[in-house]
Design a protein around this motif. Structure first.
Motif, PDB file in Angstrom:
ATOM      1  N   ASN A 395       1.036  -1.147  -0.332  1.00  0.00           N
ATOM      2  CA  ASN A 395       0.183  -0.177   0.139  1.00  0.00           C
ATOM      3  C   ASN A 395       0.845   1.385  -0.024  1.00  0.00           C
ATOM      4  O   ASN A 395       0.418   2.476   0.044  1.00  0.00           O
ATOM      5  N   LEU A 396       2.028   0.860  -0.196  1.00  0.00           N
ATOM      6  CA  LEU A 396       3.129   2.435   0.613  1.00  0.00           C
ATOM      7  C   LEU A 396       3.195   2.668  -1.235  1.00  0.00           C
ATOM      8  O   LEU A 396       3.538   2.207  -2.279  1.00  0.00           O
ATOM      9  N   ILE A 402       1.290   5.307   3.163  1.00  0.00           N
ATOM     10  CA  ILE A 402       0.556   4.812   3.260  1.00  0.00           C
ATOM     11  C   ILE A 402      -0.620   6.790   3.726  1.00  0.00           C
ATOM     12  O   ILE A 402      -0.724   7.164   5.089  1.00  0.00           O
ATOM     13  N   LYS A 403      -1.314   6.775   2.839  1.00  0.00           N
ATOM     14  CA  LYS A 403      -2.047   7.581   3.222  1.00  0.00           C
ATOM     15  C   LYS A 403      -3.492   7.888   3.464  1.00  0.00           C
ATOM     16  O   LYS A 403      -4.148   7.252   2.903  1.00  0.00           O
ATOM     17  N   LEU A 404      -3.712   8.218   5.072  1.00  0.00           N
ATOM     18  CA  LEU A 404      -5.268   7.909   5.663  1.00  0.00           C
ATOM     19  C   LEU A 404      -5.624   9.208   5.951  1.00  0.00           C
ATOM     20  O   LEU A 404      -4.981  10.005   6.320  1.00  0.00           O
ATOM     21  N   SER A 405      -7.275   8.719   5.227  1.00  0.00           N
ATOM     22  CA  SER A 405      -7.767  10.270   5.099  1.00  0.00           C
ATOM     23  C   SER A 405      -8.857   9.901   6.142  1.00  0.00           C
ATOM     24  O   SER A 405      -9.656   9.030   5.857  1.00  0.00           O
ATOM     25  N   MET A 406     -10.393  10.904   7.593  1.00  0.00           N
ATOM     26  CA  MET A 406     -11.049  11.133   7.348  1.00  0.00           C
ATOM     27  C   MET A 406     -11.857  12.186   6.921  1.00  0.00           C
ATOM     28  O   MET A 406     -11.072  13.230   7.100  1.00  0.00           O
ATOM     29  N   GLY A 407     -12.820  11.690   6.288  1.00  0.00           N
ATOM     30  CA  GLY A 407     -13.427  13.047   5.784  1.00  0.00           C
ATOM     31  C   GLY A 407     -12.694  13.665   4.559  1.00  0.00           C
ATOM     32  O   GLY A 407     -11.837  12.869   3.988  1.00  0.00           O
ATOM     33  N   LYS A 408     -12.951  14.687   3.874  1.00  0.00           N
ATOM     34  CA  LYS A 408     -11.844  16.157   2.918  1.00  0.00           C
ATOM     35  C   LYS A 408     -10.827  16.435   3.956  1.00  0.00           C
ATOM     36  O   LYS A 408     -10.167  16.663   3.183  1.00  0.00           O
ATOM     37  N   ARG A 410      -9.165  16.081   6.874  1.00  0.00           N
ATOM     38  CA  ARG A 410      -7.711  15.028   8.588  1.00  0.00           C
ATOM     39  C   ARG A 410      -7.458  13.823   7.225  1.00  0.00           C
ATOM     40  O   ARG A 410      -7.969  12.674   6.956  1.00  0.00           O
ATOM     41  N   HIS A 411      -5.605  14.451   7.369  1.00  0.00           N
ATOM     42  CA  HIS A 411      -5.191  12.676   6.581  1.00  0.00           C
ATOM     43  C   HIS A 411      -4.184  13.395   8.037  1.00  0.00           C
ATOM     44  O   HIS A 411      -2.868  13.942   8.384  1.00  0.00           O
ATOM     45  N   VAL A 412      -3.577  11.455   7.607  1.00  0.00           N
ATOM     46  CA  VAL A 412      -2.339  11.572   8.315  1.00  0.00           C
ATOM     47  C   VAL A 412      -1.552  10.457   7.577  1.00  0.00           C
ATOM     48  O   VAL A 412      -2.181   9.507   6.386  1.00  0.00           O
ATOM     49  N   LEU A 413      -0.454  10.558   8.014  1.00  0.00           N
ATOM     50  CA  LEU A 413       0.392   9.568   6.635  1.00  0.00           C
ATOM     51  C   LEU A 413       0.550   8.452   7.256  1.00  0.00           C
ATOM     52  O   LEU A 413       1.633   8.706   8.824  1.00  0.00           O
ATOM     53  N   LEU A 414       1.092   7.548   7.195  1.00  0.00           N
ATOM     54  CA  LEU A 414       1.619   6.142   7.926  1.00  0.00           C
ATOM     55  C   LEU A 414       3.165   6.105   7.067  1.00  0.00           C
ATOM     56  O   LEU A 414       3.304   6.072   5.666  1.00  0.00           O
ATOM     57  N   LYS A 415       4.383   6.249   7.991  1.00  0.00           N
ATOM     58  CA  LYS A 415       5.911   5.759   7.072  1.00  0.00           C
ATOM     59  C   LYS A 415       6.547   4.664   8.557  1.00  0.00           C
ATOM     60  O   LYS A 415       6.006   5.225   9.214  1.00  0.00           O
ATOM     61  N   ILE A 416       7.614   3.922   7.611  1.00  0.00           N
ATOM     62  CA  ILE A 416       8.372   3.605   7.596  1.00  0.00           C
ATOM     63  C   ILE A 416       9.198   4.115   9.048  1.00  0.00           C
ATOM     64  O   ILE A 416       9.651   4.855   8.362  1.00  0.00           O
TER      65      ILE A 416
END
Length: 417
Positions: A395-396, A402-408, A410-416
């Motif tokens: 998914n990278l 990996i970009k996680l979003s809730m609604g339009k 709010r966003h958080v990046l998952l990073k190794i």
């Protein structure tokens, strides 16, 4: 609208800070001469204050800006007891080390809003542990406790509401209002304090302090409370699905703080501009007049100005630019909030529900499931439809996230890591 003589009360009234004042004419006269010395107390129950505390901090800010003296009182002593106001259950008692650690973590917030020093209107910081920790119980009962009526204490909202709901009120909590009243008397003696400010739920406790001061021979004391804020939809100010909106950057990133204000409801924009920014009333009136989609420009100004006060202008503008890139250009901005994960963990796979909880976008797996059913969660801008899906290195994105979003918004990046 009352016409006050002092800039302080006029400004607070125009901006919507005033709920109740105990003796308006007397306080107005003090403030007009630059002789108002006011305190607000902050218990050290967490390593950071939250947005709910901002209203009283802004009151201290405007007090100083109009030539009067603010006092930030750290509750190193009262936190050992726990304030029962607005609660249905006893607060968890913290160790003294936890209280001291929280106190040190909180202190830095105030310097962003008020100026400390030795001048007449320079702010002071006090800690009620300095006098409360030394109290002898018998002397406390004789010198202070005798001035309190149990009959009257039982009518106070913090006590009455708990008893009406048949929720237990511990003896230690019952003493809180006595300690808060004694704080006011001590600050009056030590700093010439003549005003206590706080939320409207503190009115009874503050008036108790005024009465104790009169009985123990202080100068005249005053009370000023601000309204307890809720949003236009009735939600408690400073609470989100993911938890409290913390002021410390290590508990909530400046970008997420900016986003909190950007997501303000349309009906709250003018009110929040008055309460949580230092923009002029004329500029606020101009922004409040914007209609339709243009109201979003006012929300961006609110977000940037509120974030600049708390985290500095550079961080506020960086957050604004990150949002612009993310929403207007559809880019994955590298300075979005990031959560690091181990490569081995990603290789094994992370459940999508847990990933969103870890990112702080939702408060629980159950909330994540509800969001998925409503189409509210996305991974790399694709809606999540299966709550059992696993996120892996596959998914990278090409950017290694990996970009996680809730609604339009709010966003958080998952990073190794």
């Amino acid at each position: 609208m009352t016409a006050f003589k002092s800039d302080f009360l006029n400004l607070l009234q125009q901006r919507g800070f005033i709920h109740q004042i105990s003796d308006p004419e007397s306080l107005d006269a003090l403030a007009a001469k630059g002789e108002a010395v006011a305190y607000v107390g902050y218990d050290c129950t967490a390593p950071s204050l939250h947005v709910g505390h901002l209203l009283s901090i802004m009151m201290l800010h405007w007090l100083q800006q109009t030539g009067n003296k603010p006092i930030a009182l750290m509750g190193g002593g009262t936190t050992r007891v726990g304030d029962p106001s607005g609660r249905d259950e006893t607060r968890k008692l913290l160790t003294y080390d936890q209280i001291n650690d929280n106190k040190e973590s909180i202190k830095g917030t105030f310097a962003k809003f008020i100026r400390f020093g030795d001048g007449k209107s320079d702010a002071a910081m006090a800690d009620n542990a300095e006098w409360l920790a030394k109290l002898n119980y018998i002397e406390m009962l004789r010198d202070v406790g005798r001035h309190f009526s149990i009959n009257r204490m039982l009518t106070m909202d913090s006590v009455r509401m708990r008893l009406e709901r048949e929720q237990e009120l511990s003896f230690i909590e019952f003493n809180y209002m006595i300690l808060q009243s004694y704080d006011y008397v001590e600050l009056a003696k030590r700093y010439g304090c003549n005003l206590q400010m706080g939320g409207s739920d503190q009115w009874g406790n503050i008036v108790n302090g005024i009465d104790l001061g009169r009985r123990m021979g202080t100068h005249q004391l005053h009370a000023l409370t601000c309204p307890l804020l809720t949003t236009a939809s009735g939600a408690k100010m400073g609470k989100t699905a993911a938890g409290a909106v913390w002021l410390n950057a290590d508990m909530l990133s400046p970008y997420d703080y900016w986003q909190y204000w950007r997501n303000t409801e349309d009906a709250d924009v003018e009110r929040f501009l008055k309460l949580f920014t230092t923009l002029s009333l004329d500029e606020i009136a101009r922004l409040a007049a914007l209609q339709g989609q243009d109201i979003n420009e006012a929300k961006k100004v609110l977000a940037t100005e509120a974030t600049a006060l708390m985290h500095g202008r550079a961080q506020a503008e960086a957050a604004s630019e990150t949002a612009r890139k993310t929403f207007e250009e559809g880019a994955i901005a590298s300075d979005l909030p990031t959560v690091e994960i181990a490569a081995a963990e990603l290789n094994e796979g992370i459940g999508v529900l847990g990933a969103f909880v870890r990112a702080g976008l939702v408060g629980s797996n159950g909330e994540a499931r509800r969001q998925i059913k409503g189409g509210g969660l996305r991974v790399n801008d694709v809606a999540v439809s299966d709550d059992k899906v696993m996120l892996t290195s596959a998914n990278l994105t090409p950017d290694g996230v990996i970009k996680l979003s809730m609604g339009k918004k709010r966003h958080v990046l998952l990073k190794i890591a």
